[in-house]
Write a protein that holds these residues in place. Structure first.
Motif, mmCIF file in Angstrom:
data_model
loop_
_atom_site.group_PDB
_atom_site.id
_atom_site.type_symbol
_atom_site.label_atom_id
_atom_site.label_comp_id
_atom_site.label_asym_id
_atom_site.label_seq_id
_atom_site.Cartn_x
_atom_site.Cartn_y
_atom_site.Cartn_z
ATOM 1 N N LEU A 39 0.871 -1.176 0.000
ATOM 2 C CA LEU A 39 0.000 0.000 0.000
ATOM 3 C C LEU A 39 0.904 1.221 0.000
ATOM 4 N N GLN A 40 0.762 2.058 -1.032
ATOM 5 C CA GLN A 40 1.652 3.208 -1.169
ATOM 6 C C GLN A 40 0.853 4.424 -1.609
ATOM 7 N N GLN A 41 1.009 5.505 -0.839
ATOM 8 C CA GLN A 41 0.348 6.756 -1.169
ATOM 9 C C GLN A 41 1.335 7.893 -0.989
ATOM 10 N N ARG A 42 1.170 8.936 -1.798
ATOM 11 C CA ARG A 42 2.134 10.037 -1.793
ATOM 12 C C ARG A 42 1.429 11.374 -1.915
ATOM 13 N N VAL A 43 2.103 12.395 -1.394
ATOM 14 C CA VAL A 43 1.600 13.760 -1.451
ATOM 15 C C VAL A 43 2.797 14.704 -1.564
ATOM 16 N N VAL A 44 2.603 15.801 -2.252
ATOM 17 C CA VAL A 44 3.634 16.831 -2.326
ATOM 18 C C VAL A 44 3.262 17.938 -1.350
ATOM 19 N N ILE A 45 4.233 18.312 -0.531
ATOM 20 C CA ILE A 45 4.039 19.320 0.506
ATOM 21 C C ILE A 45 4.886 20.537 0.156
ATOM 22 N N ALA A 46 4.290 21.701 0.200
ATOM 23 C CA ALA A 46 4.994 22.944 -0.117
ATOM 24 C C ALA A 46 5.784 23.414 1.099
ATOM 25 N N ALA A 47 6.735 22.588 1.487
ATOM 26 C CA ALA A 47 7.638 22.888 2.602
ATOM 27 C C ALA A 47 8.900 22.059 2.371
ATOM 28 N N PRO A 48 10.046 22.547 2.834
ATOM 29 C CA PRO A 48 11.287 21.803 2.630
ATOM 30 C C PRO A 48 11.321 20.520 3.472
ATOM 31 N N PRO A 49 12.160 19.564 3.074
ATOM 32 C CA PRO A 49 12.259 18.316 3.841
ATOM 33 C C PRO A 49 12.523 18.536 5.335
ATOM 34 N N ALA A 50 13.306 19.543 5.691
ATOM 35 C CA ALA A 50 13.596 19.799 7.111
ATOM 36 C C ALA A 50 12.313 20.096 7.893
ATOM 37 N N ALA A 51 11.387 20.840 7.303
ATOM 38 C CA ALA A 51 10.126 21.169 7.983
ATOM 39 C C ALA A 51 9.236 19.935 8.116
ATOM 40 N N VAL A 52 9.207 19.106 7.086
ATOM 41 C CA VAL A 52 8.404 17.885 7.127
ATOM 42 C C VAL A 52 9.011 16.921 8.147
ATOM 43 N N TRP A 53 10.324 16.783 8.148
ATOM 44 C CA TRP A 53 11.005 15.904 9.094
ATOM 45 C C TRP A 53 10.708 16.343 10.529
ATOM 46 N N ARG A 54 10.750 17.649 10.759
ATOM 47 C CA ARG A 54 10.438 18.184 12.090
ATOM 48 C C ARG A 54 9.016 17.793 12.502
ATOM 49 N N LEU A 174 -0.486 16.016 7.707
ATOM 50 C CA LEU A 174 0.946 16.347 7.700
ATOM 51 C C LEU A 174 1.204 17.525 6.771
ATOM 52 N N LYS A 175 0.614 17.488 5.598
ATOM 53 C CA LYS A 175 0.757 18.561 4.608
ATOM 54 C C LYS A 175 0.281 19.895 5.200
ATOM 55 N N ALA A 176 -0.905 19.902 5.793
ATOM 56 C CA ALA A 176 -1.468 21.129 6.363
ATOM 57 C C ALA A 176 -0.561 21.682 7.466
ATOM 58 N N PHE A 177 -0.093 20.805 8.336
ATOM 59 C CA PHE A 177 0.764 21.261 9.431
ATOM 60 C C PHE A 177 2.094 21.796 8.900
ATOM 61 N N ALA A 178 2.770 21.032 8.070
ATOM 62 C CA ALA A 178 4.094 21.434 7.574
ATOM 63 C C ALA A 178 4.019 22.719 6.762
ATOM 64 N N GLU A 179 2.957 22.906 6.009
ATOM 65 C CA GLU A 179 2.857 24.098 5.162
ATOM 66 C C GLU A 179 2.539 25.369 5.967
ATOM 67 N N ARG A 180 1.967 25.224 7.146
ATOM 68 C CA ARG A 180 1.671 26.415 7.938
ATOM 69 C C ARG A 180 2.722 26.673 9.019
ATOM 70 N N SER A 181 3.623 25.731 9.209
ATOM 71 C CA SER A 181 4.644 25.884 10.279
ATOM 72 C C SER A 181 5.843 26.661 9.809
#
Length: 181
Positions: A39-54, A174-181
């Protein structure tokens, strides 16, 4: 019980309501050469990897978008743990607990569920490996969530169906959080 099940979909799966359209999540699931479903799903997040990792590994950040009683011990053999009760503490038997098997900062995390969650087919969840990949995508990050090792049988079918439905919610939160942080 539904909230608890959703918290699990990361560790995994709840948070505040998703703010992006579900079409932002792409399903790229397949059957591997052994015959196991992936099972594999993906999304693009408008934030750098460091923000997503955090968002995925910093306990204070994780508590903001997943559950207030979350505990992260980021190391090989460490864990991501989510308490299902408001008074939950690390190690409580009712917590959802994922063992961190390996990671590469800002790029990859592999973990396995250690508890039987209250979701359909939950008894077989510890047989899966969960892989989170963070890939640079222009000025953002593509996050790929893969669950490897789905076998045949009613429990695997039920668990696959549950996560097929709820992993996109986790990714969108995750996308919503990372993009607003």
């Amino acid at each position: 019980m539904i909230r608890a099940a959703l918290v699990l979909a990361v560790a995994l799966a709840l948070g505040s309501p998703a703010l992006a359209a579900p079409s932002a999540v792409k399903d790229t699931s397949f059957v591997d050469q052994t015959g196991a479903r992936l099972l594999q799903q993906r999304v693009v997040i408008a934030a750098p990897p460091a923000a997503v990792w955090r968002a995925l590994t910093d306990q204070a950040a994780y508590r903001q978008w997943v559950a207030p009683n979350s505990f992260i011990d980021l190391r090989v053999g460490g864990s991501i743990e989510v308490a299902l009760s408001a008074a939950g503490k690390p190690g409580d038997p009712s917590n959802i607990k994922q063992e961190i098997l390996g990671y590469v900062p800002q790029r990859l995390m592999v973990f396995r569920n250690l508890s039987v969650p209250p979701v359909p087919g939950g008894a077989v969840y510890p047989k899966l490996a969960i892989v989170l990949e963070l890939n640079p995508a222009g000025e953002g990050t593509e996050v790929v969530l893969s669950q490897v090792g789905y076998g045949a049988g009613a429990d695997f079918d039920a668990l696959y169906g549950f996560f097929k439905q709820h992993n996109p919610e986790f990714l969108l939160n995750l996308k919503a959080f990372a993009e607003r942080s």
